[in-house]
Every structure is written in C-alpha cells, then in structure tokens.
Scaffold this motif. Sequence first.
Motif, PDB file in Angstrom:
ATOM      1  N   GLY A  15      58.083  46.375  17.855  1.00  0.00           N
ATOM      2  CA  GLY A  15      59.162  47.332  17.645  1.00  0.00           C
ATOM      3  C   GLY A  15      59.341  47.790  16.215  1.00  0.00           C
ATOM      4  N   SER A  16      58.623  47.193  15.265  1.00  0.00           N
ATOM      5  CA  SER A  16      58.764  47.568  13.862  1.00  0.00           C
ATOM      6  C   SER A  16      57.912  48.796  13.540  1.00  0.00           C
ATOM      7  CB  SER A  16      58.358  46.398  12.958  1.00  0.00           C
ATOM      8  OG  SER A  16      56.985  46.078  13.133  1.00  0.00           O
ATOM      9  N   TYR A  17      58.388  49.581  12.574  1.00  0.00           N
ATOM     10  CA  TYR A  17      57.664  50.781  12.125  1.00  0.00           C
ATOM     11  C   TYR A  17      56.962  50.453  10.816  1.00  0.00           C
ATOM     12  CZ  TYR A  17      56.725  55.634  10.792  1.00  0.00           C
ATOM     13  OH  TYR A  17      56.114  56.802  10.432  1.00  0.00           O
ATOM     14  N   LEU A  18      55.681  50.794  10.723  1.00  0.00           N
ATOM     15  CA  LEU A  18      54.940  50.565   9.490  1.00  0.00           C
ATOM     16  C   LEU A  18      53.773  51.544   9.396  1.00  0.00           C
ATOM     17  CD1 LEU A  18      54.341  49.018   6.901  1.00  0.00           C
ATOM     18  CD2 LEU A  18      53.069  47.334   8.265  1.00  0.00           C
ATOM     19  N   CYS A  19      53.780  52.313   8.336  1.00  0.00           N
ATOM     20  CA  CYS A  19      52.671  53.218   8.041  1.00  0.00           C
ATOM     21  C   CYS A  19      52.219  52.927   6.616  1.00  0.00           C
ATOM     22  CB  CYS A  19      53.094  54.676   8.174  1.00  0.00           C
ATOM     23  SG  CYS A  19      51.795  55.861   7.705  1.00  0.00           S
ATOM     24  N   ALA A  20      50.937  52.698   6.433  1.00  0.00           N
ATOM     25  CA  ALA A  20      50.399  52.448   5.092  1.00  0.00           C
ATOM     26  C   ALA A  20      49.088  53.196   4.948  1.00  0.00           C
ATOM     27  CB  ALA A  20      50.189  50.953   4.861  1.00  0.00           C
ATOM     28  N   ARG A  21      48.853  53.706   3.743  1.00  0.00           N
ATOM     29  CA  ARG A  21      47.586  54.361   3.433  1.00  0.00           C
ATOM     30  C   ARG A  21      46.886  53.568   2.329  1.00  0.00           C
ATOM     31  NH1 ARG A  21      50.608  59.487   0.571  1.00  0.00           N
ATOM     32  NH2 ARG A  21      50.696  58.664  -1.568  1.00  0.00           N
ATOM     33  N   TRP A  22      45.670  53.940   2.028  1.00  0.00           N
ATOM     34  CA  TRP A  22      44.927  53.275   0.971  1.00  0.00           C
ATOM     35  C   TRP A  22      45.575  53.557  -0.384  1.00  0.00           C
ATOM     36  CZ3 TRP A  22      40.428  50.206   1.028  1.00  0.00           C
ATOM     37  CH2 TRP A  22      39.897  49.969   2.301  1.00  0.00           C
ATOM     38  N   GLY A  23      45.629  52.518  -1.209  1.00  0.00           N
ATOM     39  CA  GLY A  23      46.199  52.672  -2.541  1.00  0.00           C
ATOM     40  C   GLY A  23      45.154  52.735  -3.628  1.00  0.00           C
ATOM     41  N   ARG A  24      43.883  52.794  -3.245  1.00  0.00           N
ATOM     42  CA  ARG A  24      42.776  52.829  -4.197  1.00  0.00           C
ATOM     43  C   ARG A  24      41.598  53.551  -3.555  1.00  0.00           C
ATOM     44  NH1 ARG A  24      41.404  46.780  -5.228  1.00  0.00           N
ATOM     45  NH2 ARG A  24      43.686  46.696  -5.421  1.00  0.00           N
ATOM     46  N   PRO A  25      40.631  54.012  -4.357  1.00  0.00           N
ATOM     47  CA  PRO A  25      39.443  54.643  -3.769  1.00  0.00           C
ATOM     48  C   PRO A  25      38.728  53.687  -2.816  1.00  0.00           C
ATOM     49  CG  PRO A  25      39.547  55.095  -6.116  1.00  0.00           C
ATOM     50  CD  PRO A  25      40.620  54.074  -5.837  1.00  0.00           C
ATOM     51  N   ASN A 114      52.198  46.310  -3.450  1.00  0.00           N
ATOM     52  CA  ASN A 114      53.145  47.321  -2.990  1.00  0.00           C
ATOM     53  C   ASN A 114      53.065  47.569  -1.487  1.00  0.00           C
ATOM     54  OD1 ASN A 114      54.130  47.868  -5.632  1.00  0.00           O
ATOM     55  ND2 ASN A 114      52.274  49.059  -6.047  1.00  0.00           N
ATOM     56  N   GLY A 115      52.076  46.966  -0.822  1.00  0.00           N
ATOM     57  CA  GLY A 115      51.927  47.143   0.613  1.00  0.00           C
ATOM     58  C   GLY A 115      50.921  48.194   1.014  1.00  0.00           C
ATOM     59  N   ALA A 116      50.293  48.871   0.037  1.00  0.00           N
ATOM     60  CA  ALA A 116      49.245  49.849   0.355  1.00  0.00           C
ATOM     61  C   ALA A 116      47.966  49.111   0.730  1.00  0.00           C
ATOM     62  CB  ALA A 116      48.994  50.768  -0.834  1.00  0.00           C
ATOM     63  N   ILE A 117      47.092  49.783   1.463  1.00  0.00           N
ATOM     64  CA  ILE A 117      45.847  49.149   1.903  1.00  0.00           C
ATOM     65  C   ILE A 117      44.955  48.885   0.692  1.00  0.00           C
ATOM     66  CG2 ILE A 117      43.778  49.371   3.335  1.00  0.00           C
ATOM     67  CD1 ILE A 117      45.398  51.252   5.151  1.00  0.00           C
ATOM     68  N   ARG A 118      44.492  47.658   0.615  1.00  0.00           N
ATOM     69  CA  ARG A 118      43.634  47.218  -0.485  1.00  0.00           C
ATOM     70  C   ARG A 118      42.195  47.016  -0.012  1.00  0.00           C
ATOM     71  NH1 ARG A 118      43.557  41.162  -2.182  1.00  0.00           N
ATOM     72  NH2 ARG A 118      42.384  41.160  -4.134  1.00  0.00           N
ATOM     73  N   ALA A 119      42.040  46.609   1.249  1.00  0.00           N
ATOM     74  CA  ALA A 119      40.713  46.367   1.807  1.00  0.00           C
ATOM     75  C   ALA A 119      40.802  46.408   3.322  1.00  0.00           C
ATOM     76  CB  ALA A 119      40.161  45.012   1.352  1.00  0.00           C
ATOM     77  N   CYS A 120      39.661  46.683   3.956  1.00  0.00           N
ATOM     78  CA  CYS A 120      39.610  46.686   5.422  1.00  0.00           C
ATOM     79  C   CYS A 120      38.259  46.136   5.856  1.00  0.00           C
ATOM     80  CB  CYS A 120      39.806  48.098   5.966  1.00  0.00           C
ATOM     81  SG  CYS A 120      39.758  48.187   7.774  1.00  0.00           S
ATOM     82  N   PHE A 121      38.293  45.270   6.853  1.00  0.00           N
ATOM     83  CA  PHE A 121      37.084  44.696   7.439  1.00  0.00           C
ATOM     84  C   PHE A 121      37.007  45.166   8.884  1.00  0.00           C
ATOM     85  CE2 PHE A 121      38.874  41.974   4.223  1.00  0.00           C
ATOM     86  CZ  PHE A 121      37.793  41.651   3.419  1.00  0.00           C
ATOM     87  N   VAL A 122      35.927  45.851   9.219  1.00  0.00           N
ATOM     88  CA  VAL A 122      35.727  46.373  10.571  1.00  0.00           C
ATOM     89  C   VAL A 122      34.628  45.559  11.243  1.00  0.00           C
ATOM     90  CG1 VAL A 122      35.097  48.382  11.962  1.00  0.00           C
ATOM     91  CG2 VAL A 122      36.408  48.685   9.849  1.00  0.00           C
ATOM     92  N   PHE A 123      34.950  44.933  12.355  1.00  0.00           N
ATOM     93  CA  PHE A 123      34.001  44.101  13.085  1.00  0.00           C
ATOM     94  C   PHE A 123      33.649  44.782  14.411  1.00  0.00           C
ATOM     95  CE2 PHE A 123      36.634  40.716  10.860  1.00  0.00           C
ATOM     96  CZ  PHE A 123      35.742  40.591   9.799  1.00  0.00           C
ATOM     97  N   LEU A 124      32.372  45.007  14.642  1.00  0.00           N
ATOM     98  CA  LEU A 124      31.906  45.672  15.860  1.00  0.00           C
ATOM     99  C   LEU A 124      30.848  44.822  16.551  1.00  0.00           C
ATOM    100  CD1 LEU A 124      31.593  49.284  14.395  1.00  0.00           C
ATOM    101  CD2 LEU A 124      33.368  48.458  15.954  1.00  0.00           C
ATOM    102  N   ARG A 125      31.222  44.247  17.670  1.00  0.00           N
ATOM    103  CA  ARG A 125      30.243  43.502  18.482  1.00  0.00           C
ATOM    104  C   ARG A 125      29.587  44.497  19.437  1.00  0.00           C
ATOM    105  NH1 ARG A 125      30.018  41.052  23.497  1.00  0.00           N
ATOM    106  NH2 ARG A 125      32.213  41.522  23.953  1.00  0.00           N
ATOM    107  N   ILE A 126      28.325  44.742  19.225  1.00  0.00           N
ATOM    108  CA  ILE A 126      27.648  45.789  19.981  1.00  0.00           C
ATOM    109  C   ILE A 126      27.289  45.271  21.377  1.00  0.00           C
ATOM    110  CG2 ILE A 126      25.754  47.442  19.989  1.00  0.00           C
ATOM    111  CD1 ILE A 126      27.838  47.838  17.797  1.00  0.00           C
ATOM    112  N   ASP A 127      28.213  45.444  22.311  1.00  0.00           N
ATOM    113  CA  ASP A 127      27.966  45.100  23.709  1.00  0.00           C
ATOM    114  C   ASP A 127      27.477  46.340  24.443  1.00  0.00           C
ATOM    115  OD1 ASP A 127      30.224  46.649  23.899  1.00  0.00           O
ATOM    116  OD2 ASP A 127      31.508  45.099  24.775  1.00  0.00           O
ATOM    117  N   GLU A 128      27.379  46.265  25.744  1.00  0.00           N
ATOM    118  CA  GLU A 128      26.844  47.396  26.513  1.00  0.00           C
ATOM    119  C   GLU A 128      27.734  48.632  26.407  1.00  0.00           C
ATOM    120  OE1 GLU A 128      28.756  45.887  30.802  1.00  0.00           O
ATOM    121  OE2 GLU A 128      26.591  46.112  30.545  1.00  0.00           O
TER     122      GLU A 128
END
Length: 208
Positions: A15-25, A114-128
Amino acid sequence: MTPDEIRSLFTRSDGSYLCARWGRPIAPIVFGVEDATLSVVKGAYQAVCALAGHQMAETDPELGVNAMVFFFRDWDELLAVPDLDRLVEGLEPLVARLKAADANQYRVFRFDANGAIRACFVFLRIDEHLLAVPAETLALSQVVQSILLWSDTAFSDRSPLGQLEDGRVVLRPEIAGLIRAAYDPVMPAVAQDPSHALRLAARIGLPS
C-alpha cells in the motif's frame, strides 16, 4: 495516463507509494552472453537513457559498474559469482526463494543516502519461456523495468512494451512519457507521497 493509473504503477503491494529514479549515470555490464547479445543490452540502455534524458558512463567512480545484468541457466550459478554476496545482501536465501518459486527473473536495487537508485542487479534465468523471447525484446523490457523503481506489482497484468503492425516491439508511448516525466529535472529523484502521481500526470501532458 490518468493519475490513478500512474499511482498504481508506484504503489507497492503493502500500500505504500514509492517512485525513485537513478541518481547517477548508469554504467552497465552484462554477464553470460555472447558479444552480439551484449551489444543489444547496452543498446537498450542507451535508448532508454536517451529517452529519459539520463546519462550513461563507462564506469562508476564508487562501484566500477552499477547496472549488472546476469544471464544464466540455474539460480545456483549466482552463488559461484565472486563477491556477489557482498554486493547483494542475503544472496543465498534469495536464491533459495527464487528457486522455490521457479522464477526466471528478478531485480535487486541499491539506493544512495537520499533514496535515489545507486545500483541495480538484473538476474535472468534463461528457461524455455525467456528462451522464446527475442533478445531485443528481453533487453528493452528489463532496462525499462530498472530505469525507475516501479511497484512490485507493476506490469503484472500488462507489459510496458507493445507491438507495432510490422511486428516490431517498442515501448508503449504512455510508459515512455511517464519515464520522461519522472526524469524531468524539476521532479524529485525520490517521492513517497501519492500526490507525486498528479505531478507526473501533469508533466506527461507538457510538450517535450
């Protein structure tokens, strides 16, 4: 998009609202793919960053790279990645949960003071299922879902991508407009008040 539609994309299941964008390149790196797919993923980052008006970089001065995309066949492979457990807190129990859920994708975000995005890890298990998705589509979908901190339920009913008559897959115009609005310099990098959705709606209506 209506304010209610926008609000739903950033309202979490608790139920909480949260929007964050990247804070660095964004400095991306891709693991587990051939050079052809590597260029596709980096091309998706370039396209979405250009849309948002956000910068990319070769390296992050603090982390080296801050957007890591992992392609693999089995979740246990993540446990063998050197030092990944230092970057992703609770990696072992996370892998156990994802295996139990038979998940094929997951994203982990880290934030600055400040709560801006600092890093992101994307994990993709390549299934069928993911194996049947064209690399361009998969890359664009993942980058779009990591350019902002969306709700954990966003896009569960409808993809952020759409298909043109000629078969090409593109970002839906309303989602593209929302990303541009969220990265407008006058907007906050982080917002927890649902009224933020009203400001986004107003900016989508402005000429770019």
